[in-house]
Design a protein around this motif. Structure first.
Motif, PDB file in Angstrom:
ATOM      1  N   UNK A 165       0.862  -1.365   0.034  1.00  0.00           N
ATOM      2  CA  UNK A 165      -0.118  -0.055   0.040  1.00  0.00           C
ATOM      3  C   UNK A 165       0.838   1.181  -0.034  1.00  0.00           C
ATOM      4  N   UNK A 166       1.855   1.294   0.718  1.00  0.00           N
ATOM      5  CA  UNK A 166       2.724   2.424   0.882  1.00  0.00           C
ATOM      6  C   UNK A 166       3.396   2.718  -0.499  1.00  0.00           C
ATOM      7  N   UNK A 167       3.790   1.647  -1.295  1.00  0.00           N
ATOM      8  CA  UNK A 167       4.216   1.784  -2.428  1.00  0.00           C
ATOM      9  C   UNK A 167       3.446   1.914  -3.635  1.00  0.00           C
ATOM     10  N   UNK A 210       2.358   5.728  -4.128  1.00  0.00           N
ATOM     11  CA  UNK A 210       3.341   6.699  -4.665  1.00  0.00           C
ATOM     12  C   UNK A 210       2.644   7.166  -5.887  1.00  0.00           C
ATOM     13  N   UNK A 211       2.138   6.398  -6.922  1.00  0.00           N
ATOM     14  CA  UNK A 211       1.853   6.669  -8.288  1.00  0.00           C
ATOM     15  C   UNK A 211       0.893   6.022  -8.917  1.00  0.00           C
ATOM     16  N   UNK A 212      -0.315   5.435  -8.122  1.00  0.00           N
ATOM     17  CA  UNK A 212      -1.366   4.613  -8.519  1.00  0.00           C
ATOM     18  C   UNK A 212      -2.239   5.657  -9.428  1.00  0.00           C
ATOM     19  N   UNK A 213      -2.341   6.850  -9.156  1.00  0.00           N
ATOM     20  CA  UNK A 213      -3.027   7.832  -9.928  1.00  0.00           C
ATOM     21  C   UNK A 213      -2.182   8.466 -11.175  1.00  0.00           C
ATOM     22  N   UNK A 214      -1.176   8.050 -11.389  1.00  0.00           N
ATOM     23  CA  UNK A 214      -0.404   8.449 -12.588  1.00  0.00           C
ATOM     24  C   UNK A 214      -1.380   8.638 -14.044  1.00  0.00           C
ATOM     25  N   UNK A 215      -1.951   7.764 -14.122  1.00  0.00           N
ATOM     26  CA  UNK A 215      -2.749   7.696 -15.619  1.00  0.00           C
ATOM     27  C   UNK A 215      -3.670   8.942 -15.595  1.00  0.00           C
ATOM     28  N   UNK A 268       9.088  -2.392  -2.659  1.00  0.00           N
ATOM     29  CA  UNK A 268       8.996  -1.159  -2.724  1.00  0.00           C
ATOM     30  C   UNK A 268       9.524  -0.483  -4.296  1.00  0.00           C
ATOM     31  N   UNK A 269      10.195  -1.173  -4.918  1.00  0.00           N
ATOM     32  CA  UNK A 269      10.626  -0.875  -6.098  1.00  0.00           C
ATOM     33  C   UNK A 269       9.656  -1.283  -7.347  1.00  0.00           C
ATOM     34  N   UNK A 270       9.169  -2.423  -7.386  1.00  0.00           N
ATOM     35  CA  UNK A 270       8.431  -2.901  -8.465  1.00  0.00           C
ATOM     36  C   UNK A 270       6.908  -2.695  -8.408  1.00  0.00           C
ATOM     37  N   UNK A 271       6.465  -2.623  -6.989  1.00  0.00           N
ATOM     38  CA  UNK A 271       5.001  -2.404  -6.944  1.00  0.00           C
ATOM     39  C   UNK A 271       4.435  -1.024  -7.320  1.00  0.00           C
ATOM     40  N   UNK A 272       5.205   0.118  -7.280  1.00  0.00           N
ATOM     41  CA  UNK A 272       4.896   1.355  -8.225  1.00  0.00           C
ATOM     42  C   UNK A 272       4.883   1.188  -9.772  1.00  0.00           C
ATOM     43  N   UNK A 289       8.159  -3.328 -16.961  1.00  0.00           N
ATOM     44  CA  UNK A 289       9.199  -2.829 -15.830  1.00  0.00           C
ATOM     45  C   UNK A 289       9.092  -3.688 -14.625  1.00  0.00           C
ATOM     46  N   UNK A 290       7.735  -3.581 -14.274  1.00  0.00           N
ATOM     47  CA  UNK A 290       7.254  -4.388 -13.057  1.00  0.00           C
ATOM     48  C   UNK A 290       7.843  -5.955 -13.336  1.00  0.00           C
ATOM     49  N   UNK A 291       7.306  -6.319 -14.544  1.00  0.00           N
ATOM     50  CA  UNK A 291       7.247  -7.772 -14.919  1.00  0.00           C
ATOM     51  C   UNK A 291       8.936  -8.350 -14.632  1.00  0.00           C
TER      52      UNK A 291
END
Length: 399
Positions: free
Chosen positions: A25-27, A30-35, A148-152, A257-259
Motif C-alpha cells: 500500500x505504501x508503494x 506513490x503513483x497509482x493515480x499517474x494515468x 518498494x521498487x516494483x509495486x509502483x 518494467x514491473x514484470x
C-alpha cells in the motif's frame, strides 16, 4: 532476561501475508493515480505542476515522517505505530477520494504519506527484530525491498483500470478499503516484537549517521529507488505526450518494467548468496550505469519508443532489484538495539535524496526526454561505488 521479545511464531508465508499489504500500500500510493494526472488539474482546479508536486510531497514525507515514527516504534512498540499508521492511511485515502479542491486533496495526501511512513517503519523494524539473524532474512528483505521498487510499476495499470471503470475517485477508495482490511488482519495477528531493552533515545541518531556502512548502503537504496522515481516522473510525458501512447497502453508498457522486477526477484536470493552484499551492490550500480548508457544511445539515435526508452529501463530494473535486495540488511546490520530509529533514518535519508535530487533533475533537465533518467543514476552510481570501495578498504583488515 532476553533482549528480544519472543512473541512471533508466524511461518514465513503467514508473516508475508500479514506484513506485505502495508509495504504494498505504501508503494502503490506513490503513483497509482499517474494515468489520471493529466485530467486532475481540471477536476481540482489547479495546474499540472501542483499535481506533480503531490508525487514529490509523498516521497519526501514518506521518509521525513519516519524520524517521528521510528523513535516512537522503539519507545511504544511496533504494533501501535503500525495500527495507528494504517488507520491514518485508510482515512486519508478516503478523504482524497472525497476532495473537491486542491487544498483538501493535498492535506489528505500529506496525511496519507504520514500514515504510510508509520506503516513502513513498523514493518521494517519488525522484519529486523524477527529475521535479522535467521535464514529467512535474506528472502524477506529481498521480497519487501523489491516490492518498494516494483509495486509502483504496477500502480499505474491498476489505477488506469479503476479510473476507467469507476472514475478517478475509485483509485483512492480502493486504497482506503484495502488498508482497512489489512488493518483488521494486523489487529488480530501482529504481535509486538520490540526488543525488551530497545534504546529509544533519538540522541543515538549520530551513531547511525557516523557509520560508513550505513551511508554506503543507504545511498545505494537511494540510487535504486530514485532511478525508479525519475522514471515514473518522466514516463508520462515521454510516452504519452511525445510517443503518443494512450493511457492504458502506457500503463501496460509501464508494467513490463514491473514484470522484469518480479522475474528478477525470483532468483536474486541466489545472487546474494553467491556475491554477498557488497558484490550485489556493485553489480546493481553497474546495471544502473548500463541502463543509462543505453538511454543515451536511444536519446541520440531515435525518438522516444518502447525500444529506446523502455528496454533500457529493463536493464535498470534488474539493477534496482539486485541493489534493494541487500541495502536494508547492509545498512542496518549494526543497529539491532535501535532498529526503529535506524530504519527511520534509513528511509528518511533515501526519501529526502530521492524527493529533492530526483525532483531537481526532472525540473532542471527537459522532463519530456530521457536526460533526467540518464543523469540521476549515473551520478548516484558513481557516488555509491566510491563509497563501497572506501568501505571495503576499511573492513578488509577485519576480514
Amino acid at each position: 532476561m532476553s533482549a528480544r521479545n519472543p512473541v512471533w511464531t508466524h511461518s514465513l508465508p503467514a508473516a508475508l501475508w500479514l506484513m506485505a499489504p502495508f509495504d504494498i500500500l505504501a508503494s502503490l500510493a506513490m503513483d497509482i493515480y499517474l494515468p489520471v494526472v493529466p485530467q486532475m488539474p481540471r477536476v481540482l482546479g489547479t495546474t499540472p505542476a501542483v499535481i506533480q508536486l503531490t508525487l514529490s510531497v509523498y516521497m519526501v514525507l514518506l521518509g521525513v515522517g519516519q524520524l517521528l515514527f521510528g523513535p516512537l516504534a522503539d519507545r511504544l512498540g511496533r504494533r501501535p505505530v503500525l495500527l495507528g499508521g494504517g488507520a491514518l492511511f485508510a482515512v486519508a485515502s478516503i478523504g482524497m477520494a472525497a476532495s473537491s479542491d486542491v487544498p483538501m486533496f493535498i492535506t489528505f495526501r500529506v496525511l496519507q504519506a504520514l500514515g504510510a511512513s508509520a506503516m513502513l517503519v513498523a514493518t521494517f523494524a519488525t522484519v529486523r527484530d524477527v529475521y535479522a539473524h535467521r535464514e529467512e532474512g535474506t528472502t524477506i528483505y529481498a521480497v519487501f525491498s523489491a516490492m518498494l521498487a516494483f509495486v509502483p510499476a504496477l500502480g499505474p495499470i491498476l489505477g488506469a483500470l479503476l479510473a476507467g471503470g469507476w472514475g478517478w475517485r475509485a483509485i483512492f477508495i480502493a486504497l482506503g478499503l484495502v488498508a482497512s482490511l489489512a488493518l483488521a488482519n494486523a489487529a488480530r495477528g501482529w504481535h509486538e516484537t520490540r526488543p525488551i531493552r530497545a534504546d529509544a533515545s533519538p540522541r543515538h541518531v549520530g551513531r547511525v549517521l557516523r557509520s560508513l556502512r550505513f551511508w554506503t548502503y543507504t545511498l545505494g537504496f537511494s540510487a535504486a529507488m530514485g532511478t525508479f522515481f525519475v522514471f515514473f516522473s518522466t514516463a508520462p510525458r515521454v510516452l504519452i505526450e511525445r510517443a503518443g501512447y494512450a493511457p492504458l497502453a502506457f500503463s501496460l508498457t509501464f508494467a513490463t518494467v514491473a514484470l522484469v522486477m518480479v522475474i528478477t526477484t525470483r532468483w536474486v536470493r541466489r545472487g546474494v548468496m553467491r556475491w554477498g552484499e557488497g558484490g550485489c551492490l556493485a553489480r546493481g550500480m553497474g546495471l544502473l550505469v548500463m541502463g543509462a548508457v543505453l538511454l543515451v544511445a536511444g536519446q541520440w539515435l531515435d525518438r522516444p519508443s518502447f525500444v529506446t526508452f523502455i528496454l533500457p529501463m529493463w536493464v535498470s530494473a534488474v539493477g534496482i532489484v539486485v541493489t534493494v535486495a541487500v541495502t536494508a540488511n547492509g545498512a542496518l546490520k549494526a543497529f539491532d538495539d535501535m532498529a526503529g530509529l535506524a530504519v527511520a533514518v534509513y528511509f528518511c535519508v533515501e526519501s529526502l535524496l530521492v524527493g529533492v535530487a530526483g525532483t531537481a533533475v526532472v525540473l532542471v533537465l527537459p522532463g519530456d526526454t530521457a536526460w533526467p533518467l540518464i543523469v540521476f543514476p549515473l551520478g548516484m552510481a558513481v557516488v555509491v561505488l566510491l563509497a563501497l570501495a572506501a568501505l571495503q578498504r576499511r573492513e578488509q583488515p577485519a576480514s
